[in-house]
Design a protein around this motif. Structure first.
Motif, PDB file in Angstrom:
ATOM      1  N   TYR A  42       0.460  -0.846   0.121  1.00 23.46           N
ATOM      2  CA  TYR A  42      -0.083   0.176   0.068  1.00 23.46           C
ATOM      3  C   TYR A  42       0.819   1.122  -0.174  1.00 23.46           C
ATOM      4  N   ALA A  43       2.013   1.360   0.721  1.00 29.94           N
ATOM      5  CA  ALA A  43       2.887   2.518   0.482  1.00 29.94           C
ATOM      6  C   ALA A  43       3.676   2.294  -0.229  1.00 29.94           C
ATOM      7  N   ARG A  46       1.088   3.952  -2.997  1.00 29.67           N
ATOM      8  CA  ARG A  46       0.405   5.380  -2.374  1.00 29.67           C
ATOM      9  C   ARG A  46       1.410   6.762  -2.233  1.00 29.67           C
ATOM     10  N   PHE A  47       2.625   6.488  -2.201  1.00 33.33           N
ATOM     11  CA  PHE A  47       3.280   7.660  -1.701  1.00 33.33           C
ATOM     12  C   PHE A  47       4.004   7.286  -3.137  1.00 33.33           C
ATOM     13  N   ARG A  48       3.774   6.599  -4.424  1.00 34.04           N
ATOM     14  CA  ARG A  48       4.909   6.598  -5.308  1.00 34.04           C
ATOM     15  C   ARG A  48       5.520   7.751  -6.393  1.00 34.04           C
ATOM     16  N   ARG A  51       3.466  10.455  -8.038  1.00 33.09           N
ATOM     17  CA  ARG A  51       2.508  11.309  -7.432  1.00 33.09           C
ATOM     18  C   ARG A  51       2.603  12.245  -6.751  1.00 33.09           C
TER      19      ARG A  51
END
Ligand SMILES: [Cu+2]
Length: 265
Positions: A42-43, A46-48, A51
Motif C-alpha cells: 500500500y505504502a 500510495r507514495f509513489r 504522484r
C-alpha cells in the motif's frame, strides 16, 4: 493438529504443548507477514514518485503511530511477564518429586556424552579429578566409595524407562555443549561449572517407535546442538527407552558387569 509443521515424531508427555506453541507462533508470524506485506505494498503505491515528485520534509504530524507503538510495547510486556515467564518457570523450576523420578547425570565433553546412574541406592558415588582417565574412567568415579559400588556409567548410551519422569543433570567438562533430543522436545545447554536439571517423561519405547515409524533401525539420538569444536559433528549419543521391567533387568546386569571389572580392584 500440528502435523503440517513436519516436526520429528513425538515421544514425550509434555510434547503436545510445545508443538501447539510452535504451531501458534507460526500462525501469528503468518498473520504479521501478510499484514506487514499488505501495508508495505500500500505504502509503495500510495507514495509513489509520479504522484509525489517532491519530498515532503515535514512528514506526518499526528501522534497516532507513537500511541500505536506504545500499545504494542504494553501488550508485549504483558505477554512476557504475565504468560511466558510464569509458564517457563513452571516447566523448568518445578522438578518432579525425587522418589518418583530417575535421576541421571549426563556430562558433555569434546566429543562424547558421559552418562552416570547412581544405582539403586540413589546416591552418586564420589568422583575425583585424580582418578580421571579418558579411556577407562572418563568421570573419575571412585569405586572404593561405598556409594559408587552400584553406580553405572556409559558412554554415549542413555537407557531410560518409559513413562517415568527423568531428571537429567547436565554438566560439561570443557566447553558449552547442548543436550538435544528432538523426539523429547528438550534442548538445554550444558555449561562448564554448572549442573543444570532438565526433566521430561518419555512415553514411547524405542521398540514401539520402530513399529510406529516402520524403521527397524530407529534410534533416539542426542545431538549436540552447540558448535563445540572440530569434532562437533560426531558428538552424538543414543537414547534407548525400555519398558519398566526391561530397564530394571538392564540396570541389574550393568551393575553386575561394571562392579566386577578388573580396573576397579
Ligand atoms: Cu558438543
Amino acid at each position: 493438529m500440528t502435523e503440517w509443521l513436519g516436526l520429528p515424531a513425538l515421544a514425550v508427555a509434555h510434547g503436545e504443548q510445545i508443538d501447539n506453541l510452535i504451531g501458534w507462533t507460526h500462525v501469528f508470524m503468518l498473520v504479521l507477514f501478510v499484514g506487514w506485506g499488505a501495508f508495505f505494498t500500500y505504502a509503495l503505491i500510495r507514495f509513489r514518485r509520479s504522484r509525489h515528485p517532491v519530498a515532503n520534509y515535514a512528514g506526518a504530524r499526528s501522534h497516532a503511530s507513537s500511541y500505536l507503538e506504545g500499545g504494542v510495547l504494553v501488550v508485549e510486556m504483558v505477554l512476557l511477564f504475565a504468560f511466558s515467564i510464569p509458564l517457563w518457570s513452571a516447566r523448568v523450576d518445578r522438578l518432579p518429586p525425587d522418589g518418583e523420578s530417575l535421576i541421571v547425570q549426563v556430562t558433555g565433553e569434546q566429543f562424547v556424552w558421559n552418562v552416570h546412574y547412581p544405582g539403586p541406592d540413589g546416591i552418586f558415588g564420589r568422583t575425583d579429578i585424580e582418578l580421571l582417565d579418558l579411556q577407562a574412567n572418563p568421570l573419575g568415579l571412585d569405586r572404593s566409595d561405598p556409594a559408587a559400588k552400584d553406580d553405572v556409567t556409559t558412554v554415549n548410551q542413555l537407557y531410560l524407562p518409559v513413562n517415568r519422569p527423568i531428571v537429567v543433570r547436565l554438566r560439561s567438562k570443557d566447553v558449552i555443549h547442548s543436550f538435544n533430543v528432538p523426539e523429547f522436545r528438550v534442548k538445554q545447554d550444558a555449561i562448564p561449572g554448572l549442573t543444570i536439571p532438565v526433566w521430561f517423561v518419555p512415553n514411547v519405547t524405542t521398540a514401539d517407535m520402530r513399529t510406529r515409524t516402520g524403521n527397524p533401525e530407529f534410534q533416539y539420538e542426542i545431538a549436540c546442538a552447540q558448535l563445540c569444536g572440530l569434532g562437533h559433528y560426531r558428538m552424538r549419543g543414543f537414547v534407548t527407552v525400555l519398558g519398566t521391567d526391561e530397564f530394571q533387568t538392564w540396570m541389574e546386569e550393568e551393575i553386575k558387569a561394571q562392579s566386577a571389572l578388573d580396573i576397579w580392584r
